[in-house]
Design a protein around this motif. Sequence first.
Motif, short mmCIF file in Angstrom:
data_model
loop_
_atom_site.label_atom_id
_atom_site.label_comp_id
_atom_site.label_asym_id
_atom_site.label_seq_id
_atom_site.Cartn_x
_atom_site.Cartn_y
_atom_site.Cartn_z
N ASP A 53 0.84 -1.19 0.00
CA ASP A 53 0.00 0.00 0.00
C ASP A 53 0.87 1.24 0.00
OD1 ASP A 53 -2.72 -0.94 0.06
OD2 ASP A 53 -2.31 -1.68 2.08
N ILE A 54 0.63 2.11 -0.97
CA ILE A 54 1.34 3.38 -1.09
C ILE A 54 0.34 4.48 -0.74
CG2 ILE A 54 2.66 4.91 -2.60
CD1 ILE A 54 3.97 2.11 -2.18
N MET A 55 0.63 5.24 0.31
CA MET A 55 -0.28 6.30 0.77
C MET A 55 0.50 7.60 0.89
SD MET A 55 -2.20 4.25 3.79
CE MET A 55 -2.11 2.47 3.80
N ASP A 56 -0.16 8.69 0.48
CA ASP A 56 0.53 9.99 0.41
C ASP A 56 0.15 10.98 1.50
OD1 ASP A 56 -2.01 10.78 -0.43
OD2 ASP A 56 -1.33 11.56 -2.36
N GLY A 57 -0.77 10.65 2.37
CA GLY A 57 -1.20 11.59 3.39
C GLY A 57 -2.17 12.64 2.88
N VAL A 58 -2.52 12.57 1.59
CA VAL A 58 -3.47 13.51 1.00
C VAL A 58 -4.74 12.76 0.58
CG1 VAL A 58 -3.87 15.19 -0.85
CG2 VAL A 58 -1.61 15.02 0.21
N PHE A 59 -4.60 11.80 -0.33
CA PHE A 59 -5.76 11.01 -0.77
C PHE A 59 -6.30 10.18 0.39
CE2 PHE A 59 -7.71 7.28 -2.90
CZ PHE A 59 -8.76 7.95 -3.50
N VAL A 60 -5.42 9.65 1.19
CA VAL A 60 -5.77 8.99 2.45
C VAL A 60 -4.89 9.60 3.54
CG1 VAL A 60 -6.52 6.83 1.37
CG2 VAL A 60 -4.14 7.09 2.04
N PRO A 61 -5.32 9.52 4.80
CA PRO A 61 -4.58 10.25 5.84
C PRO A 61 -3.20 9.69 6.21
CG PRO A 61 -6.47 9.09 6.77
CD PRO A 61 -6.56 8.94 5.29
N ASN A 62 -2.92 8.46 5.93
CA ASN A 62 -1.64 7.87 6.31
C ASN A 62 -0.58 8.10 5.24
OD1 ASN A 62 -2.72 6.83 8.69
ND2 ASN A 62 -3.41 4.99 7.66
N ILE A 63 0.68 7.97 5.64
CA ILE A 63 1.82 8.06 4.74
C ILE A 63 2.61 6.75 4.86
CG2 ILE A 63 3.98 9.26 4.22
CD1 ILE A 63 2.70 11.78 5.46
N THR A 64 2.95 6.16 3.72
CA THR A 64 3.74 4.92 3.78
C THR A 64 5.00 5.04 2.95
OG1 THR A 64 2.43 3.91 2.01
CG2 THR A 64 1.75 3.42 4.27
N PHE A 65 5.05 4.37 1.80
CA PHE A 65 6.28 4.18 1.05
C PHE A 65 6.23 4.89 -0.29
CE2 PHE A 65 4.65 0.17 2.89
CZ PHE A 65 5.42 0.14 4.04
N GLY A 66 7.39 4.96 -0.93
CA GLY A 66 7.49 5.46 -2.30
C GLY A 66 8.16 4.43 -3.18
N PRO A 67 8.43 4.80 -4.42
CA PRO A 67 9.05 3.85 -5.34
C PRO A 67 10.42 3.36 -4.88
CG PRO A 67 8.70 5.98 -6.41
CD PRO A 67 8.12 6.07 -5.05
N GLY A 68 11.15 4.15 -4.10
CA GLY A 68 12.46 3.73 -3.60
C GLY A 68 12.38 2.50 -2.72
N VAL A 69 11.34 2.43 -1.90
CA VAL A 69 11.16 1.25 -1.04
C VAL A 69 10.81 0.05 -1.89
CG1 VAL A 69 9.74 0.24 0.78
CG2 VAL A 69 10.58 2.58 1.02
N VAL A 70 9.92 0.23 -2.86
CA VAL A 70 9.55 -0.88 -3.75
C VAL A 70 10.81 -1.40 -4.46
CG1 VAL A 70 8.22 -1.53 -5.81
CG2 VAL A 70 7.18 -0.08 -4.04
N LYS A 71 11.61 -0.49 -4.97
CA LYS A 71 12.85 -0.88 -5.66
C LYS A 71 13.79 -1.64 -4.73
CE LYS A 71 16.60 0.90 -8.48
NZ LYS A 71 17.17 2.08 -9.13
N SER A 72 13.92 -1.18 -3.50
CA SER A 72 14.85 -1.84 -2.56
C SER A 72 14.37 -3.23 -2.17
CB SER A 72 15.06 -0.98 -1.31
OG SER A 72 13.91 -0.98 -0.50
N LEU A 73 13.07 -3.48 -2.24
CA LEU A 73 12.53 -4.79 -1.91
C LEU A 73 12.56 -5.77 -3.08
CD1 LEU A 73 9.37 -3.69 0.11
CD2 LEU A 73 11.47 -4.71 1.03
N ARG A 74 12.64 -5.24 -4.30
CA ARG A 74 12.48 -6.08 -5.50
C ARG A 74 13.45 -7.26 -5.53
NH1 ARG A 74 8.48 -7.62 -8.22
NH2 ARG A 74 9.30 -9.30 -6.97
N ASP A 75 14.69 -7.07 -5.17
CA ASP A 75 15.64 -8.19 -5.23
C ASP A 75 15.65 -9.03 -3.95
OD1 ASP A 75 16.93 -6.33 -3.61
OD2 ASP A 75 18.89 -6.66 -4.50
N LYS A 76 14.82 -8.65 -2.97
CA LYS A 76 14.76 -9.39 -1.71
C LYS A 76 13.51 -10.25 -1.59
CE LYS A 76 17.39 -5.78 0.60
NZ LYS A 76 17.82 -5.22 -0.68
N VAL A 77 12.54 -10.01 -2.46
CA VAL A 77 11.27 -10.75 -2.39
C VAL A 77 11.00 -11.33 -3.77
CG1 VAL A 77 8.81 -10.62 -1.90
CG2 VAL A 77 10.40 -9.19 -0.61
N GLY A 78 10.79 -12.63 -3.83
CA GLY A 78 10.59 -13.32 -5.09
C GLY A 78 9.14 -13.44 -5.53
N LEU A 79 8.28 -12.59 -5.00
CA LEU A 79 6.85 -12.66 -5.34
C LEU A 79 6.47 -11.55 -6.32
CD1 LEU A 79 5.36 -13.15 -1.75
CD2 LEU A 79 5.82 -14.90 -3.47
#
Length: 124
Positions: free
Chosen positions: A35-61
């Motif tokens: 879940d990617i949240m920006d604090g505007v469309f929904v109230p919470n803030i989570t991750f950006g593309p950098g986190v997704v990229k850093s996980l890509r080679d660590k998760v085989g799903l």
Amino acid sequence: MAQIVSPSLLSANFGNLQEDLKMINSSAADLLHIDIMDGVFVPNITFGPGVVKSLRDKVGLVFDVHLMITEPERYIDDFVKAGSDYITIHYEATKVSHWSDANYNYYFETEKSKYVTVYYNDGT
């Protein structure tokens, strides 16, 4: 209908993320839901593309990325480049007129052979 198992990254223990990622990789999961949240469309803030990229080679799903952000069309390419396999965006968060009259999910293939779903929820 076959069941799909898709644990959410938000359920991970971020104090012990490496171990949780090992557990996800060794599980019967089919997708990793991010879940990617920006604090505007929904109230919470989570991750950006950098986190997704850093996980890509660590998760085989397959990465199922849910953009709960304002004007998500501005970031689709960034999330595709980061390694997202499926991307869901909310129609009501976009400024793209050709998605009007959406009453169900639309799918279209991008040049990277990824899929984007435009989700319409008349309650938001």
